[in-house]
Design an enzyme around this catalytic site. Structure first.
Site, PDB file in Angstrom:
ATOM      1  N   HIS A 154       0.831  -1.223   0.000  1.00  0.00           N
ATOM      2  CA  HIS A 154       0.000   0.000   0.000  1.00  0.00           C
ATOM      3  C   HIS A 154       0.861   1.268   0.000  1.00  0.00           C
ATOM      4  O   HIS A 154       0.423   2.314   0.492  1.00  0.00           O
ATOM      5  CB  HIS A 154      -0.955   0.037   1.198  1.00  0.00           C
ATOM      6  CG  HIS A 154      -1.721  -1.231   1.387  1.00  0.00           C
ATOM      7  ND1 HIS A 154      -2.947  -1.464   0.820  1.00  0.00           N
ATOM      8  CD2 HIS A 154      -1.413  -2.365   2.074  1.00  0.00           C
ATOM      9  CE1 HIS A 154      -3.373  -2.666   1.156  1.00  0.00           C
ATOM     10  NE2 HIS A 154      -2.455  -3.250   1.909  1.00  0.00           N
ATOM     11  N   SER A 275      15.474  21.392 -15.337  1.00  0.00           N
ATOM     12  CA  SER A 275      14.299  22.210 -15.604  1.00  0.00           C
ATOM     13  C   SER A 275      14.749  23.518 -16.235  1.00  0.00           C
ATOM     14  O   SER A 275      15.821  24.031 -15.926  1.00  0.00           O
ATOM     15  CB  SER A 275      13.574  22.479 -14.286  1.00  0.00           C
ATOM     16  OG  SER A 275      12.792  23.652 -14.389  1.00  0.00           O
ATOM     17  N   LYS A 281      16.465  21.711 -10.068  1.00  0.00           N
ATOM     18  CA  LYS A 281      15.796  20.433 -10.367  1.00  0.00           C
ATOM     19  C   LYS A 281      16.694  19.410 -11.053  1.00  0.00           C
ATOM     20  O   LYS A 281      17.470  19.718 -11.925  1.00  0.00           O
ATOM     21  CB  LYS A 281      14.567  20.677 -11.267  1.00  0.00           C
ATOM     22  CG  LYS A 281      13.421  21.398 -10.609  1.00  0.00           C
ATOM     23  CD  LYS A 281      12.736  20.596  -9.502  1.00  0.00           C
ATOM     24  CE  LYS A 281      11.938  19.437 -10.029  1.00  0.00           C
ATOM     25  NZ  LYS A 281      10.682  19.816 -10.653  1.00  0.00           N
ATOM     26  N   GLU A 288      10.068   8.402 -16.345  1.00  0.00           N
ATOM     27  CA  GLU A 288       8.727   8.942 -16.609  1.00  0.00           C
ATOM     28  C   GLU A 288       8.281   8.648 -18.036  1.00  0.00           C
ATOM     29  O   GLU A 288       7.136   8.277 -18.292  1.00  0.00           O
ATOM     30  CB  GLU A 288       8.710  10.459 -16.360  1.00  0.00           C
ATOM     31  CG  GLU A 288       8.737  10.814 -14.883  1.00  0.00           C
ATOM     32  CD  GLU A 288       8.988  12.294 -14.649  1.00  0.00           C
ATOM     33  OE1 GLU A 288       8.564  12.809 -13.619  1.00  0.00           O
ATOM     34  OE2 GLU A 288       9.626  12.949 -15.499  1.00  0.00           O
TER      35      GLU A 288
END
Ligand code: ARG
Length: 457
Positions: A154, A275, A281, A288
């Site tokens: 979970h 970024s 970043k 992704e």
């Protein structure tokens, strides 16, 4: 000029032609198409349907076309599909004899054969990619077998696990994928060539000759089925989809585990991106993107399954729609497996952070309950007592490892001095020595077992 122009008074309208054509994408089949045609012409020569001279001239012509496409000197263009292109080029090169190639054959059994040859290579390639990713996972497992990390259910800390056990989990998935592709390869390796348009042929062909030249295991036994069977395309897409699902899960873990919030792993700079606005970043674009591309492979599976469901026996032009989904899924799968294999090889580990995190969240509570149960307390009661201890810890804001023996004994007199050892993170992981478990021994066994099974492919 179309292969089929004879019956028509007027040429095909330009927009109909553009809509109908498949050369823009089926040109990928050129190797398979020429290889299958060489086998077909050889067989026609052996059977006396063509003279030996005719068969030799056709094969030589086809081989020169192959060489010229390979070298880049012949561009594939100007025809409806790859079959028309190769035949047109053959006639241009060797003249009238070239027109005999299509004896005892239809584009229907031709394209079905080409697709199988192409899909067979794609399946071999997928298997090589899978072997490569499992090899890297096994490498990483070997290096990390002494590291403990949090195991989740979970997405809440569940129990400390062995880092190798983590990587072995993905090796198991990819090994199942490998086995699925291997089974698919066996099923798809049946030759439709010789089925002609849909009913077979009146020519005295010898399908065994073409079968053996093209290295198929068997010849198809029903012509209408053989020209319209694309099960192998749907199966490839399913195998690819499930592989992408496994890869996508691994990506999701990577994205989470490399975040500041988790901080267990690092993706090296070479496989990270930045970024344009936020200078600080370091983004996980590669995982992704792999996760994102999973959807398009699923989409291709759905497209082909849906296309297949309305095909009246036998060949229908809908079947031309098998190609773009297949080709795109193949490229996507191979690119994703290959980039992720490279990224996995470079992943680094924050060993202490993983270990500390593995002990947080009362992740060794199961060991406390097991401790009591092993000393005669029924497991359900042991679970309840341990639950109370966890609540006590939450109130006092301390981890299980900070409890004194007295505090344990306040919950149950069954606790002895050795419980203090039992609740440590390492002891918890080491205690699960069952097959597939988190002990170093069990994880090493897992690696050995995976290696044995991988070696079979
Ligand atoms: N481009 C076609 C396909 O991919 C080749 C077969 C054409 N056959 C036909 N009967 N029109 O399916």
């Amino acid at each position: 000029m179309k292969l089929w122009q004879g019956r028509f008074d007027a040429p095909e309208a330009a927009d109909a032609d553009a809509f109908n054509e498949s050369l823009s994408f089926d040109k990928k089949l050129w190797r398979a198409d020429i290889t299958a045609s060489v086998a077909h012409a050889t067989m026609l020569g052996k059977c006396g349907i063509l003279t030996q001279e005719e068969a030799d001239a056709i094969c030589a012509g086809l081989r020169s076309i192959y060489a010229d496409i390979e070298s880049g000197s012949l561009a594939i263009a100007g025809q409806e599909d790859i079959h028309s292109f190769v035949e047109g080029e053959l006639v241009a090169r060797i003249g009238q004899t070239g027109k005999k190639l299509h004896t005892a054959r239809s584009r229907n059994d031709q394209v079905a054969t080409d697709m199988r040859l192409y899909a067979r290579d794609a399946t071999d390639a997928a298997m090589e990619h899978l072997k490569a990713i499992v090899s890297v996972l096994l490498e990483r497992a070997k290096e990390t077998v002494r590291y403990v990390m949090p195991g989740f259910t979970h997405l809440r800390k569940a129990q400390p696990i062995n880092c190798a056990q983590y990587f072995n989990a993905y090796s198991e998935m990819f090994l199942r994928d490998l086995d699925r592709f291997a089974a698919l390869r066996r099923r798809m390796n049946v030759m439709p060539l010789g089925s002609a348009a849909m009913a077979g042929t009146s020519w005295k062909i010898d399908r065994e000759v073409t079968r053996s030249l093209l290295a198929f295991d068997a010849v198809s036994q029903n012509a209408p089925d053989a020209v319209s069977d694309r099960d192998f395309v749907a199966e490839y897409l399913f195998c690819a989809s499930l592989t992408m699902a496994h890869l996508s899960r691994l990506c999701e873990d990577t994205i989470l585990y490399t975040s500041d919030e988790f901080g267990y792993w690092d993706i090296p700079d070479a496989y990270s991106t930045g970024s344009s606005i936020m200078p600080q970043k370091k983004n996980p674009d590669i995982p992704e993107l792999v996760r994102g591309k999973t959807g398009r492979v699923y989409g291709h599976l759905m497209a082909v399954l849906t296309m297949l469901k309305g095909i009246p026996l036998a060949y229908d032009k809908d079947l031309q729609e098998d190609k773009e989904p297949f080709f795109d899924a193949q490229t996507t799968l191979e690119n994703c497996l290959s980039i992720y294999t490279a990224l996995l090889a470079k992943l680094t580990f924050n060993v202490n952070r993983m270990y500390d995190a593995a002990g947080e969240g009362y992740a060794t509570a199961t060991d406390v309950a097991d401790y009591l149960a092993k000393r005669g307390v029924p497991f359900r009661d042991a679970h309840a007592v341990t639950g109370k201890i966890v609540r006590y810890c939450i109130e006092k804001q301390k981890p299980l490892t900070a409890l004194t023996l007295e505090e344990f004994r306040a919950a149950s007199p069954v606790f002895e001095e050795d419980v203090l050892q039992t609740v440590t993170t390492r002891a918890s992981a080491e205690g699960r020595d069952s097959v597939g478990g988190s002990s170093v021994r069990a994880a090493r066994e897992g690696i050995a077992s995976l290696k044995r099974r991988l070696a079979k492919y």
